[in-house]
Design a protein around this motif. Structure first.
Motif, PDB file in Angstrom:
ATOM      1  N   ASP A  33       0.872  -1.181   0.000  1.00  0.00           N
ATOM      2  CA  ASP A  33       0.000   0.000   0.000  1.00  0.00           C
ATOM      3  C   ASP A  33       0.909   1.231   0.000  1.00  0.00           C
ATOM      4  N   TRP A  34       1.376   1.606  -1.194  1.00  0.00           N
ATOM      5  CA  TRP A  34       2.416   2.628  -1.300  1.00  0.00           C
ATOM      6  C   TRP A  34       1.931   3.996  -0.821  1.00  0.00           C
ATOM      7  N   GLU A  35       0.637   4.294  -0.991  1.00  0.00           N
ATOM      8  CA  GLU A  35       0.137   5.596  -0.522  1.00  0.00           C
ATOM      9  C   GLU A  35       0.291   5.714   0.990  1.00  0.00           C
ATOM     10  N   TRP A  36      -0.104   4.640   1.703  1.00  0.00           N
ATOM     11  CA  TRP A  36       0.053   4.671   3.144  1.00  0.00           C
ATOM     12  C   TRP A  36       1.536   4.696   3.506  1.00  0.00           C
ATOM     13  N   GLY A  37       2.357   3.952   2.773  1.00  0.00           N
ATOM     14  CA  GLY A  37       3.783   3.915   3.048  1.00  0.00           C
ATOM     15  C   GLY A  37       4.432   5.285   2.936  1.00  0.00           C
ATOM     16  N   MET A  38       4.063   6.044   1.902  1.00  0.00           N
ATOM     17  CA  MET A  38       4.630   7.390   1.742  1.00  0.00           C
ATOM     18  C   MET A  38       4.103   8.327   2.813  1.00  0.00           C
ATOM     19  N   MET A  39       2.825   8.190   3.138  1.00  0.00           N
ATOM     20  CA  MET A  39       2.267   9.009   4.213  1.00  0.00           C
ATOM     21  C   MET A  39       2.998   8.738   5.522  1.00  0.00           C
ATOM     22  N   ASN A  40       3.257   7.477   5.789  1.00  0.00           N
ATOM     23  CA  ASN A  40       3.940   7.110   7.025  1.00  0.00           C
ATOM     24  C   ASN A  40       5.366   7.661   7.046  1.00  0.00           C
ATOM     25  N   PHE A  41       6.018   7.657   5.900  1.00  0.00           N
ATOM     26  CA  PHE A  41       7.387   8.188   5.835  1.00  0.00           C
ATOM     27  C   PHE A  41       7.411   9.676   6.169  1.00  0.00           C
ATOM     28  N   TYR A  42       6.453  10.418   5.662  1.00  0.00           N
ATOM     29  CA  TYR A  42       6.466  11.869   5.857  1.00  0.00           C
ATOM     30  C   TYR A  42       5.782  12.309   7.151  1.00  0.00           C
ATOM     31  N   LYS A  43       4.903  11.469   7.725  1.00  0.00           N
ATOM     32  CA  LYS A  43       4.140  11.897   8.901  1.00  0.00           C
ATOM     33  C   LYS A  43       4.583  11.231  10.204  1.00  0.00           C
ATOM     34  N   ASN A  44       5.205  10.057  10.118  1.00  0.00           N
ATOM     35  CA  ASN A  44       5.602   9.329  11.325  1.00  0.00           C
ATOM     36  C   ASN A  44       6.779  10.048  11.987  1.00  0.00           C
ATOM     37  N   GLU A  45       6.599  10.485  13.207  1.00  0.00           N
ATOM     38  CA  GLU A  45       7.624  11.288  13.879  1.00  0.00           C
ATOM     39  C   GLU A  45       8.829  10.472  14.315  1.00  0.00           C
ATOM     40  N   GLN A  46       8.763   9.139  14.173  1.00  0.00           N
ATOM     41  CA  GLN A  46       9.919   8.295  14.482  1.00  0.00           C
ATOM     42  C   GLN A  46      10.736   7.955  13.242  1.00  0.00           C
ATOM     43  N   ASN A  47      10.288   8.379  12.069  1.00  0.00           N
ATOM     44  CA  ASN A  47      11.067   8.148  10.861  1.00  0.00           C
ATOM     45  C   ASN A  47      12.249   9.108  10.809  1.00  0.00           C
ATOM     46  N   TYR A  48      13.296   8.681  10.116  1.00  0.00           N
ATOM     47  CA  TYR A  48      14.521   9.477  10.083  1.00  0.00           C
ATOM     48  C   TYR A  48      14.297  10.887   9.553  1.00  0.00           C
ATOM     49  N   LEU A  49      13.409  11.027   8.569  1.00  0.00           N
ATOM     50  CA  LEU A  49      13.194  12.357   7.995  1.00  0.00           C
ATOM     51  C   LEU A  49      12.694  13.315   9.064  1.00  0.00           C
ATOM     52  N   HIS A  50      11.730  12.881   9.875  1.00  0.00           N
ATOM     53  CA  HIS A  50      11.199  13.737  10.939  1.00  0.00           C
ATOM     54  C   HIS A  50      12.223  13.964  12.033  1.00  0.00           C
ATOM     55  N   LEU A  51      12.978  12.928  12.357  1.00  0.00           N
ATOM     56  CA  LEU A  51      13.945  13.030  13.447  1.00  0.00           C
ATOM     57  C   LEU A  51      15.125  13.931  13.098  1.00  0.00           C
ATOM     58  N   MET A  52      15.402  14.105  11.804  1.00  0.00           N
ATOM     59  CA  MET A  52      16.610  14.814  11.405  1.00  0.00           C
ATOM     60  C   MET A  52      16.335  16.194  10.808  1.00  0.00           C
TER      61      MET A  52
END
Length: 596
Positions: free
Chosen positions: A492-511
């Motif tokens: 489910d790539w739409e959810w996967g991309m949403m999770n990458f950009y919105k999940n505060e534990q992902n590296y993008l958010h953490l950095m």
């Protein structure tokens, strides 16, 4: 290894002639006493034990201090192999691995033992069981992270949870639609503010109790209780109502056209409300966790699974993190595994183009010259995707300009001259300040990091390399200026991309700093209210925001290949580039033991 065998090994290592192993050796009791670190009396007892086991022949000399004749009837290699086979027979894989690594083991013997260990991996039929057992054994080169659906972070752990637990609905990548899961049907209000799911009857958890709507409610409430990083997707839920044992209704504060993606996400893997979570998930899935410790995870088929029972009876996954540098392993592919050793026993293969890519993200919460956009753009030129494929190749197959391979294929990625990077550094006033790159110490990532360091050196950029421990996340935030990582999206790539950009534990958010994450959040603020086409455009717009500001540098899309025996059937792609083990089976009557 028994104590007598250990005594034999110590004596043979010190005294046995490599060229003539059975030639008698002249020794005294005093010499043996020193070698074995014991009294002469104990030496005589040990020698009797070794003679009884037919490991040595002993002819005592006459008189005190006279030499005796000691003949070794077995070679040290025979004892090592015998001990190794005993460990394998008892399922003591960790001890067997440690024996292989013993300094006394010769390189030729070590190679033979590795070959034997790999024969124990892969698929086996065990006819000694009353009904016959089909078993799969795998090896992993790192520790298992926590198997908690509320905190799942890495692809392999998510894959395992998907085999142990179920969700209300499941996403089918081939059709791009949702299929019934624990819910056999569902409906929503006209304005998409109320979603109702109707549960299957008779679904059992692994501990025997039947699933009810109360378990679904408990699963959601638990995410809030433990402060799961997944809460970004559930904030609109105002009320959860159970309407009998098999109906559950979610009432939302605003319309949500994305709610099936939310209901089918891995975080909403349904857990039983009457079992306190203790690190081992109790689910309704095709496999149950039979054993879990730091060395091995054992899954067994769940006979009462509501759908089709797995054809495999047992799956053992052995963890050998200290063997990271060794390619000998049996894996079902997957985005975070090294290549399989090309054993000639394999006679078929299957490719897994991973949905996602490798990338570099900058740590903008740490002070440094990488806050200058010109520096980040210079690194964009050094980390050239076309050159990566040309010079390193391996699993890299498409230059990535998005997490989505089909989007990358539509874009022209041009190779830029390194001289442009040097000019950008000059304009930025760069003065040889070091930049620290953290990366997983796996084979491809290590090669990629060293390749990038060499190109940075060519343009005058001082890039320092820091291989990461698998549990070194906090250190990344404190010490690293940039991180080489890999994102593998769910089917489910739409959810996967949403999770990458919105999940505060992902590296993008953490950095990223708060100002930059706020920009991303605003870009995706109303995405749940959008129809699919506009939603996809919004996700790509967020991706472009990160790309245009050089917060993140896309690398290459990856293609994994698993080498398999033709006796292995039921090959179905599962999530994250792994085979779905619930559908695998081994053809009997030929190649019962698949050598891995």
């Amino acid at each position: 290894m028994e104590l007598s065998d250990a005594h034999f090994m110590r004596l043979a290592t010190a005294l046995q002639s490599p060229g003539r192993p059975e030639e008698p050796v002249r020794v005294t009791i005093e010499q043996l006493s020193e070698l074995l670190s014991c009294t002469p009396r104990n030496v005589k007892f040990i020698l009797r034990r070794l003679e009884e086991k037919e490991l040595i022949s002993w002819k005592a000399g006459r008189g005190r201090g006279h030499t005796s004749l000691l003949t070794f009837l077995r070679s040290t290699e025979e004892i090592w192999e015998e001990t190794f086979q005993e460990l394998l027979a008892k399922g003591k894989m960790k001890e067997a691995i440690e024996l292989i690594g013993a300094p006394e083991v010769s390189s030729l013997l070590r190679e033979r033992l590795w070959t034997e260990l790999n024969r124990q991996m892969g698929f086996h039929s065990e006819p000694e069981a009353s009904s016959g057992q089909d078993v799969l054994r795998m090896m992993r080169n790192r520790h298992l992270e926590r198997l908690d659906p509320a905190f799942v972070f890495t692809a392999f752990e998510a894959y395992i949870i998907g085999q142990v637990c179920n969700t209300l609905v499941s996403y089918e990548a081939a059709s791009g639609s949702f299929l019934p899961g624990l819910a056999h049907t569902w409906e929503h209000s006209e304005d998409y503010t109320r979603w109702t799911f109707y549960l299957r009857k008779g679904v059992r958890f692994h501990h025997g109790r039947t699933l009810t709507a109360g378990d679904v409610k408990y699963t959601l409430e638990r995410l809030f209780q433990v402060d799961s990083p997944s809460l970004w997707q559930y904030r609109d839920i105002e009320e959860v109502r159970t309407e009998g044992d098999y109906t559950i209704c979610f009432c939302l504060s605003r319309p949500n056209l994305f709610f099936l993606h939310v209901a089918g996400s891995l975080y909403m893997s349904i857990l039983p409300g009457d079992v306190s979570f203790s690190g081992i998930p109790v689910g309704t899935g095709p496999f149950r966790v039979a054993n879990l410790n730091e060395d091995v995870l054992t899954l067994t088929a769940f006979d009462d699974y509501y759908a089709i029972r797995p054809l495999l009876d047992k799956v053992e996954i052995w963890f050998f993190p200290e063997k990271t540098g060794n390619d000998r392993q049996y894996e079902l592919s997957g985005a975070d595994s090294d290549d399989l050793m090309p054993w000639n026993q394999y006679n078929s293969s299957i490719d897994y183009p991973a949905l996602g890519c490798r990338y570099i993200v900058f740590n903008l919460r740490r002070e440094g010259v990488h806050h200058r956009k010109e520096i980040r753009e210079a690194l964009r030129i050094a980390y050239d995707r076309v050159a990566l494929i040309r010079e390193l190749g391996r699993s890299r197959y498409i230059p990535a300009d998005s997490f989505l391979p089909w989007v990358s294929k539509e874009r022209w990625v041009e190779e830029r001259n390194l001289a442009e990077a040097a000019e950008l550094l000059r304009r930025a006033g760069y003065a040889d300040e070091p930049l620290r790159l953290a990366y997983p110490p796996k084979k491809e990532e290590s090669q990629e990091a060293e390749w990038l360091q060499k190109r940075c050196r060519a343009v005058g950029l001082n890039l320092m390399l820091h291989p990461l421990d698998s549990r070194d996340h906090e250190h990344v935030l404190q010490e690293a200026d940039l991180l080489l990582a890999e994102e593998v999206l769910e089917d489910d790539w739409e959810w996967g991309m949403m999770n990458f950009y919105k999940n505060e534990q992902n590296y993008l958010h953490l950095m990223l700093n708060c100002r930059d994450t706020d920009l991303l959040d605003r870009e995706l603020e109303n995405v749940f209210q959008l129809p699919p086409q506009k939603r996809a455009a919004s996700l790509l717009q967020a991706e472009q925001l990160a790309r245009d500001n050089f917060w993140m540098l896309h690398g290459c899309h990856l293609n994994k290949r698993a080498k398999l025996s033709q006796s292995l059937l039921g090959l179905h792609t599962g999530s994250f580039g792994f085979l779905d083990i619930s559908k695998l089976w081994v053809k009997s009557g030929r190649e019962k033991d698949v050598q891995g």
